[in-house]
Write a protein that holds these residues in place. Structure first.
Motif, short mmCIF file in Angstrom:
data_model
loop_
_atom_site.label_atom_id
_atom_site.label_comp_id
_atom_site.label_asym_id
_atom_site.label_seq_id
_atom_site.Cartn_x
_atom_site.Cartn_y
_atom_site.Cartn_z
N TRP A 35 15.95 28.65 -19.54
CA TRP A 35 16.58 27.19 -19.53
C TRP A 35 15.80 26.14 -20.24
O TRP A 35 15.64 25.06 -20.16
N TRP A 36 15.08 26.84 -21.31
CA TRP A 36 14.24 26.01 -22.03
C TRP A 36 14.94 25.45 -23.52
O TRP A 36 14.82 26.10 -24.42
N GLU A 41 10.49 22.24 -25.18
CA GLU A 41 10.79 23.47 -24.60
C GLU A 41 11.35 24.76 -25.73
O GLU A 41 10.71 25.65 -25.86
N GLY A 67 17.70 21.12 -16.86
CA GLY A 67 16.61 21.25 -16.24
C GLY A 67 16.61 22.08 -14.98
O GLY A 67 17.26 21.73 -14.12
N GLY A 68 15.10 22.44 -14.58
CA GLY A 68 15.10 22.96 -13.15
C GLY A 68 15.49 24.39 -13.08
O GLY A 68 15.29 25.09 -12.13
N GLN A 90 14.18 34.45 -16.97
CA GLN A 90 13.28 33.76 -16.32
C GLN A 90 13.58 33.47 -14.76
O GLN A 90 14.64 32.79 -14.45
N LYS A 92 11.40 32.94 -11.00
CA LYS A 92 10.28 32.66 -10.34
C LYS A 92 10.12 32.50 -8.94
O LYS A 92 10.92 32.81 -8.31
N HIS A 145 2.40 25.69 -14.92
CA HIS A 145 2.67 24.32 -15.01
C HIS A 145 2.00 23.63 -13.75
O HIS A 145 2.09 24.18 -12.56
N TRP A 194 17.14 18.41 -8.42
CA TRP A 194 15.57 19.16 -8.48
C TRP A 194 14.87 17.81 -9.03
O TRP A 194 13.42 18.00 -8.73
N TRP A 253 16.01 15.13 -17.41
CA TRP A 253 14.37 14.94 -17.32
C TRP A 253 13.72 14.44 -18.62
O TRP A 253 13.09 13.55 -18.89
N TRP A 273 5.78 20.09 -18.18
CA TRP A 273 6.65 20.36 -19.41
C TRP A 273 7.05 18.99 -19.97
O TRP A 273 7.43 18.76 -21.10
N ASN A 304 3.40 26.02 -10.77
CA ASN A 304 4.78 26.28 -11.16
C ASN A 304 4.70 27.33 -12.23
O ASN A 304 4.36 26.97 -13.39
N ASP A 306 6.15 29.92 -14.71
CA ASP A 306 7.27 30.53 -15.58
C ASP A 306 7.21 32.06 -15.57
O ASP A 306 5.84 32.42 -16.08
N LYS A 342 4.53 23.72 -24.83
CA LYS A 342 5.20 23.72 -23.56
C LYS A 342 4.72 22.70 -22.63
O LYS A 342 5.51 22.21 -21.63
N HIS A 386 10.59 23.62 -7.87
CA HIS A 386 10.40 24.67 -8.84
C HIS A 386 10.36 25.99 -8.39
O HIS A 386 9.87 26.81 -8.97
#
Ligand code: BGC
Length: 428
Positions: A35-36, A41, A67-68, A90, A92, A145, A194, A253, A273, A304, A306, A342, A386
């Protein structure tokens, strides 16, 4: 139904609709769901894409805006259900374990790469444990992050007559009052669940300290969730919300970050980020903007990480593409350029120890120093907002309570704390 059983359903459906073999390109291809998608990003993920393509593989971009990552996670689940997961996604934190338990992640693909590249000795144990399932790497971590940052436009602060960055909640409110009095947005913010919970976890950390934070969001301890300190955190959250952009509903964001960059707002509470947007706008840390720990959280670091998880594939060429991506992702060149774009810091401990030599800016140097120090004191805590501290089901329950609370100025902090405990207990 908890998220584990939801994922179990995903697996049984996936066996009804078997994996559809993707047509192999000459040297193998890899589809990456992530989701970049903001400007900063995208600049970061393009570095990975370019290297994988340079190595002769085909990159299929599976970007899902939002985002998030909650939209990306929904897309990923429905693709898995249809028997068509991507090669890489991605994913996490504890969620990696849930995906691992479905049997859809590959415990084979990264085995040799991890040994050849000595991943075990490059990563702190907290990190390698997160990305392993059943003792085997199923994901490659790409960066670290820090979430508990406050971003400041010093020019705006000057115009509002604020002399220094706030270090306590009282100073934060005083700065907010001055910004408002001069017609600035005090706290740029996007009203999305988020983002609301990113602010909430900062406030909890500030009021309750790293220990209280851990009891609340990692241990999900009921007496902490309903205790006096949590009530105080909700009380402070209500006050923080009075400084937020009144037109925040649904705002992304990076649009909120742009308000600070463009001098419309004084501050933003966001993970680093956000720095990717400052970097993309050509701004320099320490000069054009300031990054400080959110007041009261200087001795803590909400992390956080990634990471890119690998799905089980049948096609050997496509597996080779997954392996290439994983090798690139933990290589020193990529770790440096990716994090510089990033806003994060490298996940390799050898690099964290020499951030100034590597040319990282002041914010990244502080982050690396604090990450290593806070790891020793208990100040290093996983970010709830996150996906690092709990399952997505519990996280979703927290998001609902927090967003409803922030949007209702009449809401009672005491009631909110007991709603939080109830919502968590039924989501567990
Ligand atoms: C991810 C970051 C991303 C941010 C905004 C976080 O959850 O870890 O990589 O930049 O969301 O989308």
């Amino acid at each position: 139904m908890n998220s584990l059983s939801r994922l179990a359903i995903v697996v049984s459906l996936a066996s009804v609709f078997p994996l559809s073999a993707l047509a192999a390109d000459s040297k193998g291809s890899v589809e990456v769901v992530h989701w970049w998608t903001s400007g900063g990003e995208k600049a970061a993920v393009d570095v990975l894409k370019a290297q994988v393509e340079k190595d002769g593989f085909t990159w299929k971009d599976g970007a899902v805006a939002g985002g998030g990552g909650s939209t990306a996670m929904t897309v990923l689940k429905s693709r898995a259900m249809a028997g068509n997961p991507p090669g890489v996604a991605q994913i996490k934190g504890p969620d990696i374990q849930e995906w691992g338990s479905t049997g859809l992640l590959s415990t084979e693909a990264l085995k040799q790469v991890a040994v050849d590249e000595k991943w075990d000795s490059l990563l702190v144990k907290k990190v390698s444990d997160t990305v392993k399932y059943d003792g085997e790497y199923v994901a490659v971590p790409v960066n670290i992050h820090r979430v508990n940052w406050l971003w400041i436009n010093p020019e705006v602060f000057k115009k509002a007559g604020i002399e220094k960055a706030p270090t306590t909640l009282e100073e934060f409110y005083a700065a907010g009052d001055k910004l408002k009095a001069k017609g600035f947005i005090a706290l740029a913010h996007g009203g999305q669940p988020w983002q609301d919970s990113t602010v909430f976890e900062d406030v909890v950390l500030s009021v309750m300290g790293a220990d209280g934070y851990k009891k609340a969001f990692v241990d999900l301890d009921e007496s902490t969730l309903t205790g006096e300190q949590m009530v105080k955190a909700f009380t402070e959250l209500k006050k923080v919300a009075t400084y937020m952009d009144p037109n925040r509903a649904g705002r992304d964001w990076n649009i909120a970050a742009a308000d600070v960059i463009n001098g419309k707002a004084g501050m933003q509470m966001m993970g680093d980020w956000a720095k990717s947007e400052w970097t993309a706008a050509g701004k320099v840390a320490g000069k054009d903007y300031q990054c400080v720990a959110f007041p009261g959280t200087e001795k803590a670091f909400t992390y956080n990480i990634d990471s890119l998880a690998v799905f089980e594939l049948k096609n050997k060429d496509d597996m080779a593409a997954q392996q290439d991506l994983a090798k690139v992702a933990l290589g020193t060149d990529f770790q440096k350029v990716f994090s510089m774009n990033k806003g994060s810091i490298p996940v390799r401990t050898d690099m964290l120890a020499e951030m100034d030599k590597l040319g990282f800016d002041a914010c990244a140097q502080t982050a690396a120093k604090d990450f290593l120090a806070d790891d020793k004191t208990g100040g290093l805590q996983p970010s709830m907002a996150h996906n690092m501290a709990t399952t997505l089901a519990v996280q979703g329950a927290i998001f609902d309570v927090v967003t409803n609370y922030i949007n209702n100025p009449q809401a009672d902090p005491q009631k909110a704390a007991s709603q939080l405990a109830k919502a968590i207990s039924s989501a567990k």
